[in-house]
Design a protein around this motif. Structure first.
Motif, PDB file in Angstrom:
ATOM      1  N   GLN A  25       0.875  -1.171   0.000  1.00  0.00           N
ATOM      2  CA  GLN A  25       0.000   0.000   0.000  1.00  0.00           C
ATOM      3  C   GLN A  25       0.910   1.219   0.000  1.00  0.00           C
ATOM      4  O   GLN A  25       1.194   1.800   1.034  1.00  0.00           O
ATOM      5  CB  GLN A  25      -0.916  -0.002   1.231  1.00  0.00           C
ATOM      6  CG  GLN A  25      -1.898  -1.141   1.251  1.00  0.00           C
ATOM      7  CD  GLN A  25      -2.869  -1.075   0.081  1.00  0.00           C
ATOM      8  OE1 GLN A  25      -3.393  -0.021  -0.260  1.00  0.00           O
ATOM      9  NE2 GLN A  25      -3.106  -2.213  -0.540  1.00  0.00           N
ATOM     10  N   GLY A  26       1.411   1.578  -1.160  1.00  0.00           N
ATOM     11  CA  GLY A  26       2.353   2.684  -1.281  1.00  0.00           C
ATOM     12  C   GLY A  26       3.295   2.424  -2.438  1.00  0.00           C
ATOM     13  O   GLY A  26       2.953   1.746  -3.401  1.00  0.00           O
ATOM     14  N   THR A  27       4.509   2.947  -2.327  1.00  0.00           N
ATOM     15  CA  THR A  27       5.491   2.873  -3.408  1.00  0.00           C
ATOM     16  C   THR A  27       6.417   1.674  -3.240  1.00  0.00           C
ATOM     17  O   THR A  27       6.963   1.443  -2.160  1.00  0.00           O
ATOM     18  CB  THR A  27       6.331   4.160  -3.452  1.00  0.00           C
ATOM     19  OG1 THR A  27       5.460   5.262  -3.698  1.00  0.00           O
ATOM     20  CG2 THR A  27       7.375   4.111  -4.554  1.00  0.00           C
ATOM     21  N   ALA A  28       6.596   0.936  -4.342  1.00  0.00           N
ATOM     22  CA  ALA A  28       7.579  -0.146  -4.395  1.00  0.00           C
ATOM     23  C   ALA A  28       8.697   0.302  -5.324  1.00  0.00           C
ATOM     24  O   ALA A  28       8.442   0.685  -6.471  1.00  0.00           O
ATOM     25  CB  ALA A  28       6.943  -1.425  -4.917  1.00  0.00           C
ATOM     26  N   GLN A  29       9.929   0.292  -4.842  1.00  0.00           N
ATOM     27  CA  GLN A  29      11.104   0.692  -5.622  1.00  0.00           C
ATOM     28  C   GLN A  29      11.944  -0.554  -5.858  1.00  0.00           C
ATOM     29  O   GLN A  29      12.348  -1.222  -4.903  1.00  0.00           O
ATOM     30  CB  GLN A  29      11.915   1.734  -4.854  1.00  0.00           C
ATOM     31  CG  GLN A  29      13.265   2.055  -5.462  1.00  0.00           C
ATOM     32  CD  GLN A  29      13.210   3.141  -6.502  1.00  0.00           C
ATOM     33  OE1 GLN A  29      12.355   4.015  -6.441  1.00  0.00           O
ATOM     34  NE2 GLN A  29      14.115   3.104  -7.460  1.00  0.00           N
ATOM     35  N   LEU A  38       3.766  -8.680  -8.062  1.00  0.00           N
ATOM     36  CA  LEU A  38       3.941  -7.450  -7.299  1.00  0.00           C
ATOM     37  C   LEU A  38       2.725  -6.555  -7.484  1.00  0.00           C
ATOM     38  O   LEU A  38       2.362  -6.224  -8.607  1.00  0.00           O
ATOM     39  CB  LEU A  38       5.200  -6.717  -7.761  1.00  0.00           C
ATOM     40  CG  LEU A  38       5.495  -5.354  -7.141  1.00  0.00           C
ATOM     41  CD1 LEU A  38       5.663  -5.470  -5.633  1.00  0.00           C
ATOM     42  CD2 LEU A  38       6.749  -4.766  -7.766  1.00  0.00           C
ATOM     43  N   LYS A  39       2.093  -6.194  -6.363  1.00  0.00           N
ATOM     44  CA  LYS A  39       0.979  -5.251  -6.377  1.00  0.00           C
ATOM     45  C   LYS A  39       1.388  -4.063  -5.531  1.00  0.00           C
ATOM     46  O   LYS A  39       1.839  -4.236  -4.399  1.00  0.00           O
ATOM     47  CB  LYS A  39      -0.292  -5.881  -5.795  1.00  0.00           C
ATOM     48  CG  LYS A  39      -0.842  -7.008  -6.623  1.00  0.00           C
ATOM     49  CD  LYS A  39      -2.100  -7.584  -6.000  1.00  0.00           C
ATOM     50  CE  LYS A  39      -2.630  -8.744  -6.839  1.00  0.00           C
ATOM     51  NZ  LYS A  39      -3.855  -9.300  -6.271  1.00  0.00           N
ATOM     52  N   ALA A  40       1.225  -2.854  -6.096  1.00  0.00           N
ATOM     53  CA  ALA A  40       1.606  -1.640  -5.374  1.00  0.00           C
ATOM     54  C   ALA A  40       0.754  -0.481  -5.852  1.00  0.00           C
ATOM     55  O   ALA A  40       0.151  -0.537  -6.932  1.00  0.00           O
ATOM     56  CB  ALA A  40       3.080  -1.330  -5.598  1.00  0.00           C
ATOM     57  N   THR A  41       0.716   0.568  -5.051  1.00  0.00           N
ATOM     58  CA  THR A  41       0.030   1.785  -5.483  1.00  0.00           C
ATOM     59  C   THR A  41       0.848   2.461  -6.567  1.00  0.00           C
ATOM     60  O   THR A  41       0.314   2.909  -7.585  1.00  0.00           O
ATOM     61  CB  THR A  41      -0.159   2.744  -4.286  1.00  0.00           C
ATOM     62  OG1 THR A  41      -0.837   2.041  -3.251  1.00  0.00           O
ATOM     63  CG2 THR A  41      -0.966   3.959  -4.687  1.00  0.00           C
ATOM     64  N   SER A  57      -0.603  -2.155 -10.562  1.00  0.00           N
ATOM     65  CA  SER A  57      -0.344  -0.904  -9.868  1.00  0.00           C
ATOM     66  C   SER A  57      -1.236   0.196 -10.424  1.00  0.00           C
ATOM     67  O   SER A  57      -1.763   0.072 -11.537  1.00  0.00           O
ATOM     68  CB  SER A  57       1.131  -0.514 -10.059  1.00  0.00           C
ATOM     69  OG  SER A  57       1.448   0.636  -9.330  1.00  0.00           O
ATOM     70  N   GLU A  58      -1.406   1.257  -9.651  1.00  0.00           N
ATOM     71  CA  GLU A  58      -2.114   2.416 -10.178  1.00  0.00           C
ATOM     72  C   GLU A  58      -1.221   3.150 -11.172  1.00  0.00           C
ATOM     73  O   GLU A  58      -1.654   3.490 -12.273  1.00  0.00           O
ATOM     74  CB  GLU A  58      -2.525   3.361  -9.044  1.00  0.00           C
ATOM     75  CG  GLU A  58      -3.630   2.801  -8.171  1.00  0.00           C
ATOM     76  CD  GLU A  58      -3.977   3.722  -7.014  1.00  0.00           C
ATOM     77  OE1 GLU A  58      -3.666   4.934  -7.068  1.00  0.00           O
ATOM     78  OE2 GLU A  58      -4.572   3.227  -6.046  1.00  0.00           O
TER      79      GLU A  58
END
Length: 155
Positions: A25-29, A38-41, A57-58
């Motif tokens: 729930q946020g940024t994945a770098q 991988l699921k991320a905002t 991702s969004e």
């Protein structure tokens, strides 16, 4: 590295994650290697980063390589050093000159609940191939018009 905000998930350079399933729930770098789901905002793949598998991702900014299936509900940005290869579904697209986008591409129509509108089989940031093909087609049409004109003049 993303300087616009703090990462909630980070894969450092020279780090390899195999068969991973991660939801952020946020940024994945990703500056190393990530293989899996991988699921991320928001996803940021650094210049040396590599993601293989399924990404949801969004938004995403691709500076490195992503291969597999990518589904983005919002903005997909591919930087000049980036490569995105595979099945790609996005809300909107920004591709820098030199970036590579290869595969089965689709985008949303803009209406909630609509099926994605198929855009093309393959895209690249460079339109040199299209320009050459258009130039050849225009040259051929011009030659055909000239030949037809000569035939008409002779009759």
């Amino acid at each position: 590295m993303d300087t616009s905000g703090e990462q909630q998930f980070y894969v450092g350079a020279k780090t390899v994650l195999q068969n991973a399933t991660v939801e952020v729930q946020g940024t994945a770098q990703i500056d190393g290697e990530f293989h899996g789901e991988l699921k991320a905002t928001h996803l940021v793949v650094g210049e040396e980063g590599f993601v293989s598998g399924t990404v949801t991702s969004e938004t995403a900014e691709i500076q490195g390589r992503v291969e597999g299936t990518a589904t983005l509900s919002g903005q997909l940005t591919i930087r000049a050093s980036g490569l995105l290869k595979g099945k790609v579904h996005y809300g909107s697209l920004s591709v820098d000159a030199g970036a590579r986008l290869i595969g089965d591409l689709a985008t949303e129509d803009g209406e909630a609940g609509d099926r994605p509108k198929r855009e093309s089989r393959s895209k690249t940031a460079s339109s040199k191939t299209e320009s050459k093909a258009e130039s050849k087609a225009e040259k051929k049409a011009e030659e055909e018009r000239a030949a037809a004109s000569q035939t008409t003049d002779e009759v």
